[in-house]
Design a protein around this motif. Structure first.
Motif, PDB file in Angstrom:
ATOM      1  N   ASP A 242       0.826  -1.207   0.000  1.00 45.60           N
ATOM      2  CA  ASP A 242       0.000   0.000   0.000  1.00 45.60           C
ATOM      3  C   ASP A 242       0.864   1.263   0.000  1.00 45.60           C
ATOM      4  O   ASP A 242       2.099   1.191  -0.045  1.00 45.60           O
ATOM      5  CB  ASP A 242      -0.985  -0.017   1.179  1.00 45.60           C
ATOM      6  N   GLU A 243       0.207   2.423   0.056  1.00 42.06           N
ATOM      7  CA  GLU A 243       0.938   3.673  -0.071  1.00 42.06           C
ATOM      8  C   GLU A 243       1.837   3.950   1.130  1.00 42.06           C
ATOM      9  O   GLU A 243       2.709   4.829   1.070  1.00 42.06           O
ATOM     10  CB  GLU A 243      -0.033   4.833  -0.271  1.00 42.06           C
ATOM     11  N   ASN A 244       1.662   3.217   2.209  1.00 36.59           N
ATOM     12  CA  ASN A 244       2.550   3.328   3.361  1.00 36.59           C
ATOM     13  C   ASN A 244       3.700   2.333   3.304  1.00 36.59           C
ATOM     14  O   ASN A 244       4.509   2.266   4.227  1.00 36.59           O
ATOM     15  CB  ASN A 244       1.754   3.113   4.659  1.00 36.59           C
ATOM     16  N   GLY A 245       3.742   1.550   2.213  1.00 34.84           N
ATOM     17  CA  GLY A 245       4.803   0.573   2.048  1.00 34.84           C
ATOM     18  C   GLY A 245       4.555  -0.745   2.748  1.00 34.84           C
ATOM     19  O   GLY A 245       5.425  -1.611   2.798  1.00 34.84           O
ATOM     20  N   GLU A 246       3.362  -0.953   3.271  1.00 33.33           N
ATOM     21  CA  GLU A 246       3.048  -2.191   3.975  1.00 33.33           C
ATOM     22  C   GLU A 246       2.556  -3.255   3.001  1.00 33.33           C
ATOM     23  O   GLU A 246       1.726  -2.978   2.128  1.00 33.33           O
ATOM     24  CB  GLU A 246       1.986  -1.955   5.043  1.00 33.33           C
ATOM     25  N   ILE A 247       3.076  -4.469   3.146  1.00 29.86           N
ATOM     26  CA  ILE A 247       2.653  -5.567   2.281  1.00 29.86           C
ATOM     27  C   ILE A 247       1.231  -5.975   2.649  1.00 29.86           C
ATOM     28  O   ILE A 247       0.944  -6.305   3.801  1.00 29.86           O
ATOM     29  CB  ILE A 247       3.610  -6.770   2.413  1.00 29.86           C
ATOM     30  N   ARG A 248       0.338  -5.974   1.641  1.00 26.55           N
ATOM     31  CA  ARG A 248      -1.063  -6.321   1.882  1.00 26.55           C
ATOM     32  C   ARG A 248      -1.421  -7.685   1.300  1.00 26.55           C
ATOM     33  O   ARG A 248      -2.215  -8.415   1.871  1.00 26.55           O
ATOM     34  CB  ARG A 248      -1.994  -5.253   1.278  1.00 26.55           C
ATOM     35  N   VAL A 249      -0.871  -8.024   0.137  1.00 26.00           N
ATOM     36  CA  VAL A 249      -1.134  -9.327  -0.486  1.00 26.00           C
ATOM     37  C   VAL A 249       0.203  -9.890  -0.958  1.00 26.00           C
ATOM     38  O   VAL A 249       1.025  -9.161  -1.521  1.00 26.00           O
ATOM     39  CB  VAL A 249      -2.091  -9.204  -1.690  1.00 26.00           C
ATOM     40  N   ILE A 250       0.416 -11.174  -0.722  1.00 27.73           N
ATOM     41  CA  ILE A 250       1.667 -11.802  -1.159  1.00 27.73           C
ATOM     42  C   ILE A 250       1.408 -13.246  -1.563  1.00 27.73           C
ATOM     43  O   ILE A 250       0.560 -13.933  -0.978  1.00 27.73           O
ATOM     44  CB  ILE A 250       2.751 -11.717  -0.060  1.00 27.73           C
ATOM     45  N   THR A 251       2.109 -13.693  -2.599  1.00 29.89           N
ATOM     46  CA  THR A 251       2.013 -15.062  -3.106  1.00 29.89           C
ATOM     47  C   THR A 251       3.378 -15.479  -3.623  1.00 29.89           C
ATOM     48  O   THR A 251       4.099 -14.665  -4.200  1.00 29.89           O
ATOM     49  CB  THR A 251       1.011 -15.167  -4.269  1.00 29.89           C
ATOM     50  N   SER A 252       3.742 -16.725  -3.434  1.00 29.45           N
ATOM     51  CA  SER A 252       4.965 -17.249  -4.036  1.00 29.45           C
ATOM     52  C   SER A 252       4.651 -18.561  -4.737  1.00 29.45           C
ATOM     53  O   SER A 252       3.666 -19.232  -4.423  1.00 29.45           O
ATOM     54  CB  SER A 252       6.066 -17.442  -2.985  1.00 29.45           C
ATOM     55  N   GLY A 253       5.490 -18.913  -5.701  1.00 33.65           N
ATOM     56  CA  GLY A 253       5.259 -20.137  -6.445  1.00 33.65           C
ATOM     57  C   GLY A 253       6.559 -20.770  -6.908  1.00 33.65           C
ATOM     58  O   GLY A 253       7.555 -20.080  -7.165  1.00 33.65           O
ATOM     59  N   GLN A 277       8.995 -19.170   2.978  1.00 32.61           N
ATOM     60  CA  GLN A 277       9.182 -18.113   3.964  1.00 32.61           C
ATOM     61  C   GLN A 277      10.520 -17.399   3.803  1.00 32.61           C
ATOM     62  O   GLN A 277      10.627 -16.193   4.050  1.00 32.61           O
ATOM     63  CB  GLN A 277       9.056 -18.675   5.373  1.00 32.61           C
ATOM     64  N   GLN A 278      11.551 -18.116   3.387  1.00 32.71           N
ATOM     65  CA  GLN A 278      12.849 -17.470   3.207  1.00 32.71           C
ATOM     66  C   GLN A 278      12.784 -16.386   2.142  1.00 32.71           C
ATOM     67  O   GLN A 278      13.326 -15.286   2.314  1.00 32.71           O
ATOM     68  CB  GLN A 278      13.914 -18.505   2.843  1.00 32.71           C
ATOM     69  N   LEU A 279      12.100 -16.675   1.041  1.00 34.22           N
ATOM     70  CA  LEU A 279      11.946 -15.679  -0.019  1.00 34.22           C
ATOM     71  C   LEU A 279      11.076 -14.518   0.449  1.00 34.22           C
ATOM     72  O   LEU A 279      11.343 -13.360   0.117  1.00 34.22           O
ATOM     73  CB  LEU A 279      11.349 -16.325  -1.262  1.00 34.22           C
ATOM     74  N   ILE A 280      10.036 -14.831   1.202  1.00 39.37           N
ATOM     75  CA  ILE A 280       9.171 -13.773   1.738  1.00 39.37           C
ATOM     76  C   ILE A 280       9.972 -12.841   2.652  1.00 39.37           C
ATOM     77  O   ILE A 280       9.835 -11.613   2.589  1.00 39.37           O
ATOM     78  CB  ILE A 280       7.975 -14.388   2.491  1.00 39.37           C
ATOM     79  N   ASP A 281      10.851 -13.411   3.474  1.00 40.66           N
ATOM     80  CA  ASP A 281      11.681 -12.591   4.354  1.00 40.66           C
ATOM     81  C   ASP A 281      12.587 -11.672   3.545  1.00 40.66           C
ATOM     82  O   ASP A 281      12.804 -10.499   3.920  1.00 40.66           O
ATOM     83  CB  ASP A 281      12.521 -13.482   5.271  1.00 40.66           C
ATOM     84  N   TYR A 282      13.119 -12.179   2.435  1.00 39.59           N
ATOM     85  CA  TYR A 282      13.965 -11.347   1.577  1.00 39.59           C
ATOM     86  C   TYR A 282      13.186 -10.162   1.000  1.00 39.59           C
ATOM     87  O   TYR A 282      13.651  -9.019   1.031  1.00 39.59           O
ATOM     88  CB  TYR A 282      14.548 -12.184   0.432  1.00 39.59           C
ATOM     89  N   VAL A 283      12.008 -10.425   0.450  1.00 41.04           N
ATOM     90  CA  VAL A 283      11.272  -9.332  -0.184  1.00 41.04           C
ATOM     91  C   VAL A 283      10.740  -8.348   0.857  1.00 41.04           C
ATOM     92  O   VAL A 283      10.602  -7.149   0.564  1.00 41.04           O
ATOM     93  CB  VAL A 283      10.131  -9.838  -1.106  1.00 41.04           C
ATOM     94  N   MET A 284      10.468  -8.830   2.056  1.00 44.36           N
ATOM     95  CA  MET A 284      10.079  -7.908   3.124  1.00 44.36           C
ATOM     96  C   MET A 284      11.243  -6.982   3.470  1.00 44.36           C
ATOM     97  O   MET A 284      11.059  -5.792   3.759  1.00 44.36           O
ATOM     98  CB  MET A 284       9.620  -8.688   4.351  1.00 44.36           C
ATOM     99  N   ARG A 285      12.467  -7.516   3.417  1.00 51.83           N
ATOM    100  CA  ARG A 285      13.653  -6.701   3.652  1.00 51.83           C
ATOM    101  C   ARG A 285      13.791  -5.628   2.577  1.00 51.83           C
ATOM    102  O   ARG A 285      14.110  -4.469   2.864  1.00 51.83           O
ATOM    103  CB  ARG A 285      14.884  -7.609   3.659  1.00 51.83           C
ATOM    104  N   ILE A 286      13.527  -6.018   1.319  1.00 54.37           N
ATOM    105  CA  ILE A 286      13.574  -5.050   0.214  1.00 54.37           C
ATOM    106  C   ILE A 286      12.516  -3.981   0.396  1.00 54.37           C
ATOM    107  O   ILE A 286      12.777  -2.780   0.260  1.00 54.37           O
ATOM    108  CB  ILE A 286      13.398  -5.782  -1.132  1.00 54.37           C
ATOM    109  N   GLN A 287      11.301  -4.416   0.726  1.00 52.96           N
ATOM    110  CA  GLN A 287      10.202  -3.466   0.864  1.00 52.96           C
ATOM    111  C   GLN A 287      10.415  -2.500   2.027  1.00 52.96           C
ATOM    112  O   GLN A 287      10.066  -1.317   1.934  1.00 52.96           O
ATOM    113  CB  GLN A 287       8.867  -4.203   1.013  1.00 52.96           C
ATOM    114  N   ASP A 288      10.994  -2.977   3.111  1.00 52.00           N
ATOM    115  CA  ASP A 288      11.297  -2.092   4.239  1.00 52.00           C
ATOM    116  C   ASP A 288      12.239  -0.969   3.809  1.00 52.00           C
ATOM    117  O   ASP A 288      12.189   0.141   4.346  1.00 52.00           O
ATOM    118  CB  ASP A 288      11.927  -2.886   5.393  1.00 52.00           C
TER     119      ASP A 288
END
Length: 434
Positions: A242-253, A277-288
């Motif tokens: 969202d506009e605050n940079g918070e992840i609202r929807v996430i999917t991996s495949g 989860q490891q990939l999710i942690d990485y992208v959360m780091r990028i998004q932060d």
């Protein structure tokens, strides 16, 4: 909390929202079907350079053939004219423009002011951020800062014609070569052009380099370490922030099969939904770090040599295979509509309902995927995946559309024979791009 005023109420979306989709590929139709399936939108306008039958035969599309639609001097006035046409017949109508590649997303963001002044909703991040993050060299700098694995990469300026020789003796083959700036590369005129190059010899590399420096592409060419492993070592993550940079929807495949046609290489064709989860942690780091707003797509490969996931790029838009998000349980157009049309806080959801996304026929899978357990898993998931594992097959659409969609699916047999089975999985520089 969102700061935008609602453009429509949810009860009005079906009758007054008119999506304008720029592009003629799988993602274009995925937008069309999902606006209809999720919100009942009966008409999406599709702008494309040629008549793509699976789109023009759809009962949910109003297709417009526009030559050179990648040119802002053509596309921007075209969009404004279409918006005037729509709102003149329905004063309550709201148009929203979406593209199917990086270049169009960047173009819409760059020309946001005249488009939004005309009343068109542009659901993209600011151009400056898009322009930076879409360049692979800048993305790798970000990965370096955040301790996220990425391929060993050399950078070469294709616009520097005074020094066109590469350090040929530094490379061990195979290697990967691809443009740093996908948007600029898309419109360049290059002999034997392909989206990315998988190169097995010095002779092939010299031919690729010669073709690119002789072209009108003046950005950087990246040459990268080849990460071993087949298509099944590839992964994908999509997230909406969202506009605050918070992840609202996430999917991996977990990607089972990718396209090997030169103009589309790397596009996922078969994906099994799987939370990593490891990939999710990485992208959360990028998004932060970057606080990006909107859809983004990450391409990743597992490096069996060291057990690490290697990040290739961040696309600043919904990817070609974004329909797989819908199969996981959250329609990929829902966050866009909630955010930009309804002006509400995007619901926070993970999209991990068991599914398989598959756009190729059974014959291609059985002749390409050697793991029998994976084939059995795909077969089982296709029985339960809703609404359908193939983004182009939509029972609510016309018989004509589904016929053309079926032909496109069958055509993958020819494409895999030419570009994969007959070449032992290798690409050759002198292959034509059709």
């Amino acid at each position: 909390m969102p700061t935008r005023e609602p453009r429509l109420q949810e009860s009005q979306v079906a009758s007054h929202l008119v999506p304008i989709v720029i592009g003629g590929d799988v993602l274009a139709y995925s937008f069309v079907r999902e606006f209809h399936r999720a919100y009942g939108v009966e008409r999406s306008i599709v702008i494309m350079t040629d008549d793509i039958k699976m789109l023009s035969s759809s009962k949910f599309t109003d297709c417009r053939i526009v030559a050179n639609s990648g040119d802002p001097d053509i596309l921007v006035p075209t969009l404004i004219s279409i918006n005037e046409e729509i709102t003149s017949s329905d004063p309550e109508a709201v148009t929203i423009a979406v593209g199917t590649d990086d270049a169009v997303a960047a173009l819409l963001a760059e020309h946001r002011e005249p488009l939004e002044n005309a009343g068109i909703v542009i659901p993209y991040e600011d151009f400056e951020k898009i322009d930076q993050l879409s360049k692979k060299d800048i993305f790798y700098e970000l990965c370096e800062q955040l301790d996220i694995p990425y391929p060993k990469t050399w950078y070469f300026d294709c616009g520097n014609t005074d020094n066109i020789d590469l350090p040929w003796d530094e490379f061990s083959f195979p290697i990967i070569a691809k443009p740093a700036d996908s948007s600029a590369y898309k419109h360049a005129h290059i002999k034997d052009k392909r989206k990315a190059y998988e190169i097995y010899s010095l002779e092939e590399l010299k031919e690729v380099w010669s073709n690119i420096v002789a072209s009108d592409y003046d950005g950087q060419l990246l040459i990268q370490d080849f990460i071993p492993g087949g298509d099944d070592a590839l992964w994908i993550i999509n997230m909406y922030t969202d506009e605050n940079g918070e992840i609202r929807v996430i999917t991996s495949g977990d990607i089972v099969l990718q396209d090997h046609c030169p103009s589309a290489i790397g596009n996922p064709l078969t994906i099994i939904g799987c939370k990593n989860q490891q990939l999710i942690d990485y992208v959360m780091r990028i998004q932060d770090k970057v606080k990006f707003h909107g859809w983004s797509t990450f391409d990743i490969k597992f490096d069996e040599r060291n057990g690490k996931y290697v990040f290739f790029e961040m696309n600043i838009r919904p990817g070609r295979s974004s329909y797989y998000v819908s199969l996981g349980g959250v329609s990929f157009v829902k966050p866009i509509v909630e955010d930009y049309i309804l002006g509400k806080e995007v619901e926070k959801e993970e999209s991990y309902r068991p599914f398989v996304y598959n756009i190729v026929p059974k014959y291609v899978l059985e002749h390409t995927v050697s793991d029998k357990q994976v084939l059995a898993r795909i077969k089982e998931l296709e029985k339960t995946t809703e609404p359908n594992s193939d983004p182009l097959h939509y029972s609510a659409d016309s018989l004509a559309h589904n016929f053309w969609a079926w032909l496109m699916r069958i055509n993958y047999i020819r494409k895999f024979k030419r570009y994969y089975w007959d070449t032992d999985g290798k690409q050759y520089v002198n292959n034509n791009n059709n």
